[in-house]
Scaffold this motif. Structure first.
Motif, PDB file in Angstrom:
ATOM      1  N   LYS A 156      45.001  56.779  36.876  1.00  0.00           N
ATOM      2  CA  LYS A 156      43.558  56.372  36.986  1.00  0.00           C
ATOM      3  C   LYS A 156      43.695  54.696  36.888  1.00  0.00           C
ATOM      4  O   LYS A 156      43.215  54.095  37.766  1.00  0.00           O
ATOM      5  CB  LYS A 156      42.380  57.063  35.553  1.00  0.00           C
ATOM      6  CG  LYS A 156      42.406  58.191  35.867  1.00  0.00           C
ATOM      7  CD  LYS A 156      41.219  59.334  34.331  1.00  0.00           C
ATOM      8  CE  LYS A 156      39.774  58.996  34.930  1.00  0.00           C
ATOM      9  NZ  LYS A 156      38.816  59.388  33.509  1.00  0.00           N
ATOM     10  N   ILE A 157      44.538  54.799  36.647  1.00  0.00           N
ATOM     11  CA  ILE A 157      44.939  52.764  36.059  1.00  0.00           C
ATOM     12  C   ILE A 157      45.226  52.679  36.714  1.00  0.00           C
ATOM     13  O   ILE A 157      44.772  51.442  38.192  1.00  0.00           O
ATOM     14  CB  ILE A 157      45.592  52.771  34.590  1.00  0.00           C
ATOM     15  CG1 ILE A 157      45.463  53.266  33.419  1.00  0.00           C
ATOM     16  CG2 ILE A 157      47.053  51.318  34.962  1.00  0.00           C
ATOM     17  CD1 ILE A 157      44.349  52.549  33.330  1.00  0.00           C
ATOM     18  N   LEU A 158      46.374  53.098  37.880  1.00  0.00           N
ATOM     19  CA  LEU A 158      46.962  52.457  39.305  1.00  0.00           C
ATOM     20  C   LEU A 158      45.602  51.949  40.793  1.00  0.00           C
ATOM     21  O   LEU A 158      45.298  51.011  41.655  1.00  0.00           O
ATOM     22  CB  LEU A 158      48.147  53.381  39.681  1.00  0.00           C
ATOM     23  CG  LEU A 158      49.926  53.060  38.905  1.00  0.00           C
ATOM     24  CD1 LEU A 158      50.417  54.218  39.126  1.00  0.00           C
ATOM     25  CD2 LEU A 158      50.499  51.958  39.333  1.00  0.00           C
ATOM     26  N   ASN A 159      44.965  53.851  40.517  1.00  0.00           N
ATOM     27  CA  ASN A 159      43.455  53.154  41.108  1.00  0.00           C
ATOM     28  C   ASN A 159      42.938  52.389  41.123  1.00  0.00           C
ATOM     29  O   ASN A 159      42.607  51.494  41.856  1.00  0.00           O
ATOM     30  CB  ASN A 159      43.059  54.893  41.098  1.00  0.00           C
ATOM     31  CG  ASN A 159      43.806  55.917  42.190  1.00  0.00           C
ATOM     32  OD1 ASN A 159      44.981  55.672  43.185  1.00  0.00           O
ATOM     33  ND2 ASN A 159      43.863  57.407  41.502  1.00  0.00           N
ATOM     34  N   PHE A 160      42.415  52.268  39.532  1.00  0.00           N
ATOM     35  CA  PHE A 160      41.917  51.138  39.049  1.00  0.00           C
ATOM     36  C   PHE A 160      42.158  49.706  39.162  1.00  0.00           C
ATOM     37  O   PHE A 160      41.827  48.819  39.639  1.00  0.00           O
ATOM     38  CB  PHE A 160      41.182  51.164  37.958  1.00  0.00           C
ATOM     39  CG  PHE A 160      40.662  49.849  37.177  1.00  0.00           C
ATOM     40  CD1 PHE A 160      38.732  49.954  37.588  1.00  0.00           C
ATOM     41  CD2 PHE A 160      40.737  48.328  36.300  1.00  0.00           C
ATOM     42  CE1 PHE A 160      37.911  49.360  36.783  1.00  0.00           C
ATOM     43  CE2 PHE A 160      39.927  47.680  35.882  1.00  0.00           C
ATOM     44  CZ  PHE A 160      38.392  48.111  36.371  1.00  0.00           C
ATOM     45  N   ILE A 161      43.784  49.543  39.785  1.00  0.00           N
ATOM     46  CA  ILE A 161      44.371  48.180  39.631  1.00  0.00           C
ATOM     47  C   ILE A 161      44.059  48.218  41.572  1.00  0.00           C
ATOM     48  O   ILE A 161      43.335  46.871  41.909  1.00  0.00           O
ATOM     49  CB  ILE A 161      45.785  47.833  40.067  1.00  0.00           C
ATOM     50  CG1 ILE A 161      46.493  48.277  38.548  1.00  0.00           C
ATOM     51  CG2 ILE A 161      46.655  47.240  40.655  1.00  0.00           C
ATOM     52  CD1 ILE A 161      47.860  48.435  37.956  1.00  0.00           C
TER      53      ILE A 161
END
Length: 118
Positions: A81-86
């Motif tokens: 989720k964090i990598l997609n958000f970045i």
């Protein structure tokens, strides 16, 4: 609430109070995106002083009409989720620093999550 526990990533986005996105403070726009993307949550920290990439000191000045102070937007969630958000917010940042570290959430308490079912 087990989805909040365990190995997670901590995303930190270093910006300042003068940064904007579509005429609104960047930190507010980032928080809106956190909510829209249904991440676990975010916190914005305001620093009293900092030194940027070009060794310029940013601090509170009584006489200044606009304050350029450091901000850190911190988000904790699962790595994917964090990598997609970045990737999602990349176009929102003109200036800033992004870091990603490991963490482990061992306890999470919230009054709405810890009620006994009746």
């Amino acid at each position: 609430m087990k989805r909040y526990l365990g190995k997670k990533k901590v995303l930190k986005i270093y910006i300042d109070t003068m940064d904007k996105y579509e005429k609104k403070p960047l930190y507010e726009a980032l928080l809106e995106e956190v909510k829209k993307e249904k991440l676990a949550g975010a916190t914005v920290y305001k620093g009293i002083a900092g030194i940027g990439a070009f060794t310029e000191v940013h601090s509170f000045k009584v006489w200044a009409l606009a304050q350029e102070l450091p901000l850190v937007v911190e988000v904790i969630d699962d790595e994917d989720k964090i990598l997609n958000f970045i990737d999602h917010i990349d176009g929102m940042l003109d200036n800033g620093l992004i870091t990603l570290t490991d963490t482990e959430v061992i306890k999470y308490k919230h009054e709405n999550f810890n009620k006994d079912p009746q």
